[in-house]
Design a protein around this motif. Structure first.
Motif, PDB file in Angstrom:
ATOM      1  N   GLN A   1      63.686  41.468  42.182  1.00 43.81           N
ATOM      2  CA  GLN A   1      62.703  40.378  42.215  1.00 43.81           C
ATOM      3  C   GLN A   1      62.274  40.012  40.794  1.00 43.81           C
ATOM      4  O   GLN A   1      61.994  40.887  39.980  1.00 43.81           O
ATOM      5  CB  GLN A   1      61.457  40.823  42.999  1.00 43.81           C
ATOM      6  N   ASP A   2      62.201  38.733  40.534  1.00 43.36           N
ATOM      7  CA  ASP A   2      61.769  38.253  39.222  1.00 43.36           C
ATOM      8  C   ASP A   2      60.339  37.728  39.375  1.00 43.36           C
ATOM      9  O   ASP A   2      60.122  36.633  39.865  1.00 43.36           O
ATOM     10  CB  ASP A   2      62.728  37.141  38.768  1.00 43.36           C
ATOM     11  N   ILE A   3      59.356  38.543  38.995  1.00 46.53           N
ATOM     12  CA  ILE A   3      57.960  38.118  39.121  1.00 46.53           C
ATOM     13  C   ILE A   3      57.654  37.111  38.010  1.00 46.53           C
ATOM     14  O   ILE A   3      58.035  37.338  36.867  1.00 46.53           O
ATOM     15  CB  ILE A   3      57.003  39.327  38.947  1.00 46.53           C
ATOM     16  N   PRO A   4      56.971  36.006  38.327  1.00 45.15           N
ATOM     17  CA  PRO A   4      56.580  35.107  37.226  1.00 45.15           C
ATOM     18  C   PRO A   4      55.720  35.875  36.227  1.00 45.15           C
ATOM     19  O   PRO A   4      54.803  36.608  36.622  1.00 45.15           O
ATOM     20  CB  PRO A   4      55.765  34.015  37.918  1.00 45.15           C
ATOM     21  N   VAL A   5      56.024  35.710  34.946  1.00 40.24           N
ATOM     22  CA  VAL A   5      55.331  36.517  33.931  1.00 40.24           C
ATOM     23  C   VAL A   5      53.824  36.235  33.926  1.00 40.24           C
ATOM     24  O   VAL A   5      53.007  37.093  33.589  1.00 40.24           O
ATOM     25  CB  VAL A   5      55.957  36.305  32.534  1.00 40.24           C
ATOM     26  N   GLY A   6      53.465  35.014  34.353  1.00 39.23           N
ATOM     27  CA  GLY A   6      52.038  34.661  34.414  1.00 39.23           C
ATOM     28  C   GLY A   6      51.252  35.555  35.367  1.00 39.23           C
ATOM     29  O   GLY A   6      50.060  35.777  35.184  1.00 39.23           O
ATOM     30  N   VAL A   7      51.943  36.083  36.392  1.00 37.66           N
ATOM     31  CA  VAL A   7      51.276  37.002  37.313  1.00 37.66           C
ATOM     32  C   VAL A   7      50.880  38.270  36.561  1.00 37.66           C
ATOM     33  O   VAL A   7      49.758  38.775  36.698  1.00 37.66           O
ATOM     34  CB  VAL A   7      52.194  37.343  38.503  1.00 37.66           C
ATOM     35  N   LEU A   8      51.802  38.743  35.738  1.00 39.15           N
ATOM     36  CA  LEU A   8      51.521  39.978  34.990  1.00 39.15           C
ATOM     37  C   LEU A   8      50.452  39.765  33.925  1.00 39.15           C
ATOM     38  O   LEU A   8      49.564  40.606  33.744  1.00 39.15           O
ATOM     39  CB  LEU A   8      52.795  40.493  34.320  1.00 39.15           C
ATOM     40  N   THR A   9      50.524  38.634  33.201  1.00 36.48           N
ATOM     41  CA  THR A   9      49.515  38.414  32.158  1.00 36.48           C
ATOM     42  C   THR A   9      48.139  38.236  32.793  1.00 36.48           C
ATOM     43  O   THR A   9      47.132  38.658  32.222  1.00 36.48           O
ATOM     44  CB  THR A   9      49.847  37.189  31.275  1.00 36.48           C
ATOM     45  N   ALA A  10      48.098  37.645  33.997  1.00 32.46           N
ATOM     46  CA  ALA A  10      46.805  37.494  34.672  1.00 32.46           C
ATOM     47  C   ALA A  10      46.292  38.843  35.159  1.00 32.46           C
ATOM     48  O   ALA A  10      45.097  39.130  35.096  1.00 32.46           O
ATOM     49  CB  ALA A  10      46.921  36.521  35.839  1.00 32.46           C
ATOM     50  N   LEU A  11      47.233  39.695  35.614  1.00 31.86           N
ATOM     51  CA  LEU A  11      46.836  41.029  36.086  1.00 31.86           C
ATOM     52  C   LEU A  11      46.214  41.852  34.967  1.00 31.86           C
ATOM     53  O   LEU A  11      45.273  42.611  35.176  1.00 31.86           O
ATOM     54  CB  LEU A  11      48.053  41.771  36.643  1.00 31.86           C
TER      55      LEU A  11
ATOM     56  N   GLY B   1      42.921  39.326  33.320  1.00 36.17           N
ATOM     57  CA  GLY B   1      41.697  39.163  34.106  1.00 36.17           C
ATOM     58  C   GLY B   1      40.695  40.275  33.840  1.00 36.17           C
ATOM     59  O   GLY B   1      39.548  40.009  33.442  1.00 36.17           O
ATOM     60  N   PRO B   2      41.112  41.531  34.030  1.00 36.86           N
ATOM     61  CA  PRO B   2      40.188  42.637  33.731  1.00 36.86           C
ATOM     62  C   PRO B   2      39.730  42.642  32.274  1.00 36.86           C
ATOM     63  O   PRO B   2      38.567  42.901  31.980  1.00 36.86           O
ATOM     64  CB  PRO B   2      41.029  43.888  34.031  1.00 36.86           C
ATOM     65  N   PHE B   3      40.640  42.294  31.363  1.00 38.47           N
ATOM     66  CA  PHE B   3      40.292  42.236  29.941  1.00 38.47           C
ATOM     67  C   PHE B   3      39.183  41.213  29.716  1.00 38.47           C
ATOM     68  O   PHE B   3      38.211  41.451  28.998  1.00 38.47           O
ATOM     69  CB  PHE B   3      41.534  41.842  29.141  1.00 38.47           C
ATOM     70  N   PHE B   4      39.334  40.064  30.372  1.00 37.54           N
ATOM     71  CA  PHE B   4      38.336  39.006  30.268  1.00 37.54           C
ATOM     72  C   PHE B   4      36.973  39.488  30.764  1.00 37.54           C
ATOM     73  O   PHE B   4      35.945  39.262  30.135  1.00 37.54           O
ATOM     74  CB  PHE B   4      38.810  37.798  31.072  1.00 37.54           C
ATOM     75  N   LEU B   5      36.998  40.173  31.906  1.00 40.99           N
ATOM     76  CA  LEU B   5      35.734  40.682  32.468  1.00 40.99           C
ATOM     77  C   LEU B   5      35.079  41.666  31.513  1.00 40.99           C
ATOM     78  O   LEU B   5      33.868  41.661  31.304  1.00 40.99           O
ATOM     79  CB  LEU B   5      35.995  41.354  33.823  1.00 40.99           C
ATOM     80  N   TRP B   6      35.935  42.492  30.904  1.00 37.83           N
ATOM     81  CA  TRP B   6      35.410  43.475  29.953  1.00 37.83           C
ATOM     82  C   TRP B   6      34.758  42.769  28.766  1.00 37.83           C
ATOM     83  O   TRP B   6      33.665  43.120  28.314  1.00 37.83           O
ATOM     84  CB  TRP B   6      36.551  44.386  29.493  1.00 37.83           C
ATOM     85  N   MET B   7      35.412  41.713  28.262  1.00 39.53           N
ATOM     86  CA  MET B   7      34.840  40.953  27.140  1.00 39.53           C
ATOM     87  C   MET B   7      33.537  40.288  27.545  1.00 39.53           C
ATOM     88  O   MET B   7      32.566  40.264  26.800  1.00 39.53           O
ATOM     89  CB  MET B   7      35.816  39.863  26.687  1.00 39.53           C
ATOM     90  N   LEU B   8      33.536  39.731  28.762  1.00 43.48           N
ATOM     91  CA  LEU B   8      32.359  39.020  29.258  1.00 43.48           C
ATOM     92  C   LEU B   8      31.171  39.967  29.311  1.00 43.48           C
ATOM     93  O   LEU B   8      30.054  39.630  28.966  1.00 43.48           O
ATOM     94  CB  LEU B   8      32.673  38.488  30.657  1.00 43.48           C
ATOM     95  N   ARG B   9      31.453  41.196  29.730  1.00 41.04           N
ATOM     96  CA  ARG B   9      30.413  42.187  29.880  1.00 41.04           C
ATOM     97  C   ARG B   9      29.933  42.666  28.516  1.00 41.04           C
ATOM     98  O   ARG B   9      28.746  42.724  28.235  1.00 41.04           O
ATOM     99  CB  ARG B   9      30.975  43.351  30.694  1.00 41.04           C
ATOM    100  N   GLY B  10      30.900  43.004  27.658  1.00 33.11           N
ATOM    101  CA  GLY B  10      30.557  43.607  26.377  1.00 33.11           C
ATOM    102  C   GLY B  10      29.966  42.615  25.390  1.00 33.11           C
ATOM    103  O   GLY B  10      29.116  42.956  24.594  1.00 33.11           O
ATOM    104  N   ARG B  11      30.435  41.355  25.460  1.00 33.90           N
ATOM    105  CA  ARG B  11      30.025  40.409  24.432  1.00 33.90           C
ATOM    106  C   ARG B  11      29.092  39.350  24.971  1.00 33.90           C
ATOM    107  O   ARG B  11      28.737  38.435  24.247  1.00 33.90           O
ATOM    108  CB  ARG B  11      31.257  39.730  23.826  1.00 33.90           C
ATOM    109  N   GLY B  12      28.707  39.499  26.231  1.00 29.41           N
ATOM    110  CA  GLY B  12      27.906  38.460  26.877  1.00 29.41           C
ATOM    111  C   GLY B  12      26.766  37.934  26.034  1.00 29.41           C
ATOM    112  O   GLY B  12      26.600  36.729  25.875  1.00 29.41           O
ATOM    113  N   THR B  13      26.004  38.846  25.441  1.00 31.06           N
ATOM    114  CA  THR B  13      24.839  38.393  24.705  1.00 31.06           C
ATOM    115  C   THR B  13      25.236  37.771  23.380  1.00 31.06           C
ATOM    116  O   THR B  13      24.626  36.823  22.928  1.00 31.06           O
ATOM    117  CB  THR B  13      23.899  39.580  24.424  1.00 31.06           C
ATOM    118  N   ARG B  14      26.307  38.293  22.789  1.00 30.69           N
ATOM    119  CA  ARG B  14      26.683  37.798  21.472  1.00 30.69           C
ATOM    120  C   ARG B  14      27.440  36.482  21.539  1.00 30.69           C
ATOM    121  O   ARG B  14      27.454  35.716  20.587  1.00 30.69           O
ATOM    122  CB  ARG B  14      27.563  38.838  20.773  1.00 30.69           C
TER     123      ARG B  14
END
Lengths: 271, 342
Positions: free
Chosen positions: B310-320, B323-336
């Motif tokens: 199976q050839d998974i679209p690479v966008g699925v992997l980058t989102a996987l 997404g969590p990375f984004f949430l981590w940034m949102l949490r850590g840098r929210g105030t800044r």
């Protein structure tokens, strides 16, 4: 020889709030002019008009007789430097050296890198404001006072004719308040600064301009302007103004509302 | 300064990682080809064979497209972050990639300019879509001269959703069943369609775009201190920002026209690069470009090997991962992330 002059300057916000009315004031080479006045009197708005972040809705700002707002952005930046009030760091980290080196920008084409001479200027300025050892630190990691001094260093490397400072001593310890203001005086530039502390203004400024409700209510040498009557009228406080025996400058001592003494702290045993 | 002295090491290290990723990308897949043979094929010392065809005609263009797209998206992310003064900006999150996808799909389905004209019409439409989306998000997020991180991300996500839905709608309602299968490719992105003849435009755009942006390092740095701050330091922010908006949209359009909207590369790579070499753009952009290239080549390698055949679209992997990375940034840098003038 540099002269800075505002001519019947008024500013009204796009929402229709008039913040400045008919302000005329001037300053020439080596002169330090202090803007004082209560919160909301228009000090910051006036300064923003002078460094062209705001366009006056009437009147002009003249630099050596030419309309400042007609100058190209970059040419203006070679002549006017600003030390902003809020030394917030923004969200993206640059080093102190990099922030200060930004002061060299108006002297370069946009694609040119800073030269060795530029970096030397930056180091010299950092040493002058006493934070040479912080050059490599991320700017946001600095204390409020250290940031303020870094921004003064940035104004230094900009090599301007006019320096506009909005509450430059806001976050500083007393010692650095005195150092920064002494430094500003030594520059030989036209300095326009907003200050809260009337005693600092009296000592460091050649002239003081008192703003209230967006209008100039008094202007002149500190000894003429800072009077008990004016302080009562503009700030609504009782104060005693005397000439300090050491500095020779007018010195303001604030008094509690007439006839009262500072009450004892409640809840403390009286005996 | 320690950052300065280790900078060449960072560049060389990343180049080596990219090289290793490329070799792995050529060797691994549904058919595993020994590294020695891959090197022989690439250096032109191998006899014609099925392996040679797989490496040169199937995998090599895919690796190159991955490297070009990864570098481009990471560079665009870096520049968008400076333009909107927010570390949460990314071409995918701000709807720019979705705008480009919508533009590209409209051209394909409506059949504007068949044949030769497609090579022009496709990226041109993607560029138009990207620019329209970016201007829209910027206008929505900016109110009374100020822009908060929250508003920006909300506006970006909303516009991105609408445009992705539009893309899906165009594809699903088009007469051809084959088009309907392309929904995934355009909304999540993939490198599966890579061919040599499509690589020239993205590669040239990437190189030129990145060089121009490195030349613009000084004004990009100035944007970091805010509009008013940049103005008193001699930058005409309005004109400069408009110009870089167009450039970033152009680059996004040219890349997305071939790969669809691959997300989060422009978010993760610049953030990691800043931690290593700092935020000054002259040194940051080359690192971001190399890092983005290596990242997407590796991500694509994972996308076509983890569930092979199976050839998974690479966008699925980058989102996987993104997404969590984004949430981590949102949490850590929210105030800044709100930021103010310096």
């Amino acid at each position: 020889m540099t002269t800075l002059r505002t001519e019947s300057l008024s500013y009204t916000t796009p929402q229709g709030r008039a913040l400045l009315h008919d302000i005329t004031l001037g300053a020439a080479d080596g002169e330090t002019v202090g803007l004082v006045g209560p919160n909301g009197s228009g000090k910051t708005t006036l300064l923003r008009c002078v460094y062209a972040a705001l366009r006056p809705t009437a009147g002009r700002v003249l630099l050596d007789g030419a309309d400042l707002h007609a100058l190209p952005v970059k040419a203006r930046a070679r002549r006017i430097a600003t030390v902003p009030q809020d030394a917030d760091a923004g969200s993206i980290e640059l080093s102190v050296h990099e922030i200060v080196a930004m002061g060299r920008s108006p002297h370069h084409r946009f694609w040119e890198a800073d030269t060795t001479a530029d970096h030397a200027l930056v180091r010299e300025a950092l040493a002058r404001v006493g934070i040479a050892d912080l050059a490599g630190r991320p700017f946001p990691s600095l204390s409020g006072g250290e940031r303020q001094r870094a921004l003064v260093a940035r104004a230094l490397v900009q090599q301007p004719d006019v320096v506009v400072l909005d509450e430059p001593t806001n976050h500083l310890d007393i010692r650095y308040q005195l150092e920064v203001l002494s430094l500003v005086r030594e520059l030989g530039t036209v300095n326009l600064l907003a200050l809260h502390d009337l005693n600092l203004a009296a000592y460091y400024c050649d002239r003081i301009c008192v703003l209230a409700g967006g209008r100039v209510v008094a202007s002149g040498p500190p000894a003429d302007v800072l009077t008990a009557d004016l302080l009562a009228e503009v700030y609504g406080v009782n104060a005693e103004v005397s000439v300090h025996p050491v500095t020779g400058a007018p010195t303001v001592v604030y008094l509690p509302p007439s006839g009262t003494r500072v009450p004892p702290a409640p809840g403390l045993p009286t005996s | 300064m320690t950052t300065r002295s280790r900078y060449p090491l960072v560049l060389v290290g990343l180049a080596l990682v990219l090289l290793a990723a490329a070799v792995a990308g050529l060797a691994l897949g549904s058919v595993r080809i020994p590294t020695g043979q891959v090197l022989a094929i690439v250096t032109g010392r191998a006899e014609p064979s099925p392996y040679r065809t797989i490496v040169l005609e199937v995998r090599a263009p895919r690796v190159v497209l991955g490297a070009v797209t990864g570098a481009g998206l990471a560079v665009i992310g870096t520049v968008l972050q400076a333009l909107v003064r927010n570390p949460l900006a990314d071409p995918f999150l701000l709807g720019v990639s979705s705008g480009a996808s919508a533009g590209a799909v409209a051209v394909i389905v409506l059949g504007i300019g068949a044949g030769v004209a497609t090579t022009v019409a496709l990226p041109a439409a993607a560029f138009a879509g990207a620019l329209a989306a970016l201007v829209l998000v910027y206008a929505l997020a900016r109110r009374a001269g100020s822009m908060t991180g929250g508003r920006l991300v909300l506006a970006g996500v909303a516009v991105s959703y609408v445009l992705s839905a539009l893309t899906s709608l165009i594809l699903v309602t088009s007469a051809s069943a084959e088009h309907a299968q392309e929904v995934l490719h355009w909304t999540l992105g993939g490198l599966g369609g890579a061919r040599w003849d499509m690589l020239a435009l993205p590669a040239v755009a990437l190189v030129l775009g990145t060089l121009v942006l490195i030349a613009l390092a000084r004004p990009l740095d100035l944007l970091l201190v805010g509009e008013e701050g940049a103005g008193v330091l001699g930058l005409d922010t309005g004109r400069f920002r408009a110009g870089v908006f167009v450039l970033a949209s152009l680059l996004t359009g040219v890349l997305v026209a071939y790969t669809g909207a691959i997300g989060f590369v422009g978010l993760m790579v610049p953030h990691a690069a800043r931690l290593v070499v700092g935020a000054a753009h002259r040194t940051l952009l080359p690192v971001v470009a190399l890092g983005g290239a290596a990242f997407l080549v590796l991500a694509d390698l994972a996308a076509r090997t983890v569930a092979a055949p199976q050839d998974i679209p690479v966008g699925v992997l980058t989102a996987l991962t993104g997404g969590p990375f984004f949430l981590w940034m949102l949490r850590g840098r929210g105030t800044r992330a709100e930021g103010g003038p310096a």
